[in-house]
Design a protein around this motif. Structure first.
Motif, short mmCIF file in Angstrom:
data_model
loop_
_atom_site.label_atom_id
_atom_site.label_comp_id
_atom_site.label_asym_id
_atom_site.label_seq_id
_atom_site.Cartn_x
_atom_site.Cartn_y
_atom_site.Cartn_z
N THR A 24 0.83 -1.21 0.00
CA THR A 24 0.00 0.00 0.00
C THR A 24 0.86 1.26 0.00
OG1 THR A 24 -1.73 -1.19 1.18
CG2 THR A 24 -1.86 1.19 1.21
N ALA A 25 1.94 1.26 0.78
CA ALA A 25 2.82 2.44 0.83
C ALA A 25 3.62 2.59 -0.45
CB ALA A 25 3.77 2.33 2.03
N THR A 26 3.82 1.52 -1.19
CA THR A 26 4.56 1.58 -2.45
C THR A 26 3.66 1.96 -3.61
OG1 THR A 26 6.05 -0.14 -1.65
CG2 THR A 26 6.04 0.27 -4.00
N ARG A 27 2.50 1.34 -3.70
CA ARG A 27 1.61 1.52 -4.85
C ARG A 27 0.43 2.44 -4.59
NH1 ARG A 27 1.32 -4.79 -6.46
NH2 ARG A 27 3.53 -5.09 -6.81
N GLY A 28 0.12 2.71 -3.34
CA GLY A 28 -1.07 3.49 -3.03
C GLY A 28 -2.31 2.62 -3.15
N THR A 29 -3.46 3.25 -3.18
CA THR A 29 -4.73 2.53 -3.30
C THR A 29 -5.55 3.17 -4.41
OG1 THR A 29 -5.88 3.98 -1.75
CG2 THR A 29 -4.77 2.06 -0.82
N ASN A 30 -6.69 2.59 -4.67
CA ASN A 30 -7.60 3.15 -5.68
C ASN A 30 -8.68 4.02 -5.05
OD1 ASN A 30 -6.28 2.06 -7.88
ND2 ASN A 30 -7.44 0.15 -7.79
N LEU A 31 -8.50 4.44 -3.81
CA LEU A 31 -9.49 5.30 -3.16
C LEU A 31 -9.56 6.63 -3.90
CD1 LEU A 31 -8.56 4.72 0.59
CD2 LEU A 31 -10.48 3.75 -0.67
N GLY A 32 -10.75 7.03 -4.31
CA GLY A 32 -10.93 8.31 -4.98
C GLY A 32 -10.35 8.39 -6.37
N THR A 33 -10.14 7.25 -7.03
CA THR A 33 -9.57 7.24 -8.37
C THR A 33 -10.64 7.57 -9.40
OG1 THR A 33 -7.90 5.63 -7.73
CG2 THR A 33 -8.35 5.84 -10.08
N LEU A 34 -10.28 8.43 -10.35
CA LEU A 34 -11.14 8.81 -11.47
C LEU A 34 -10.62 8.10 -12.71
CD1 LEU A 34 -13.18 10.64 -12.98
CD2 LEU A 34 -11.43 12.42 -12.95
N THR A 35 -11.45 7.29 -13.36
CA THR A 35 -11.05 6.58 -14.57
C THR A 35 -11.94 6.98 -15.72
OG1 THR A 35 -10.27 4.70 -13.25
CG2 THR A 35 -10.68 4.29 -15.58
N ILE A 36 -11.31 7.43 -16.81
CA ILE A 36 -12.03 7.78 -18.03
C ILE A 36 -11.28 7.12 -19.17
CG2 ILE A 36 -12.84 9.61 -19.55
CD1 ILE A 36 -12.81 11.48 -17.11
N GLY A 37 -11.89 6.09 -19.76
CA GLY A 37 -11.21 5.32 -20.80
C GLY A 37 -9.98 4.64 -20.21
N ALA A 38 -8.84 4.78 -20.86
CA ALA A 38 -7.59 4.18 -20.39
C ALA A 38 -6.88 5.06 -19.36
CB ALA A 38 -6.66 3.93 -21.58
N TRP A 39 -7.38 6.26 -19.13
CA TRP A 39 -6.73 7.24 -18.27
C TRP A 39 -7.26 7.18 -16.84
CZ3 TRP A 39 -2.82 9.75 -20.65
CH2 TRP A 39 -2.84 9.80 -22.04
#
Length: 191
Positions: A24-39
């Motif tokens: 988790t400290a290396t990669r982080g998490t997906n909390l609050g991630t915004l995904t639009i297409g491949a971005w």
């Protein structure tokens, strides 16, 4: 015997806890991630509302995120068909970007460093990119030279595209491609 089982259980729990903390400290998490297409982007990463896991990942990596009031950074590690970006393949980035005063599109290796190449061409800005008459653009990401907007990959196996939008309304409230029209990413052929 009971003491050995308890010690093994505690050892296993400690190993799992330390392992997940490190990941988790290396990669982080997906909390609050915004995904639009491949971005994908984390709109809160440059604000006081950042989650503690992302904060730890930033502290560990040493990166400096864009402040929430300044803009947002989108990353792409795969094309629209979910194929990983490969420097030995010809990849086309096309379309338009969301409204922004200024933007940059850069090519990075998996460690976050700019991809070395003999031309020292690492990206494009909104001011220098060649556009079509309708305002759209096409960028070729390939190991061999292409006419027009071309980013050399140096033939590396995998890379990350980073699109930074400065002074933009895109952020926490953005949810769909209609809210933020992102460029498409397509793999054409591999050598």
């Amino acid at each position: 015997m009971r003491l050995i089982i308890i010690l093994l259980g505690l050892g296993l729990a400690t190993a799992i806890g330390l392992g997940t903390t490190w990941i988790t400290a290396t990669r982080g998490t997906n909390l609050g991630t915004l995904t639009i297409g491949a971005w994908t982007a984390k709109p809160r990463i440059g604000s006081a509302e950042i989650d503690p896991y992302s904060s730890a990942a930033i502290a560990r990596s040493g990166e400096l995120p864009i402040g929430a009031g300044d803009g947002i950074a989108f990353l792409a590690t795969a094309d629209d068909a979910k194929r990983p970006l490969d420097g030995r393949c010809d990849v086309i980035i096309s379309g338009v970007t969301p409204a922004a005063r200024f933007w940059t599109l850069t090519l990075h290796d998996r460690k976050g460093h700019l991809v070395a190449n003999s031309l020292q061409r690492y990206g494009f800005t909104s001011q220098e990119i060649v556009r079509n008459s309708d305002g759209s653009f096409v960028v070729h990401v390939a190991s061999r030279a292409r006419a027009g907007n071309w980013l050399p990959t140096g033939g590396i196996e995998s890379y990350v595209l980073m699109l930074r939008l400065y002074d933009t309304p895109v952020g926490v409230g953005t949810r769909t491609r209609r809210d933020a029209p992102m460029p498409s990413i397509a793999t054409e052929r591999c050598s």
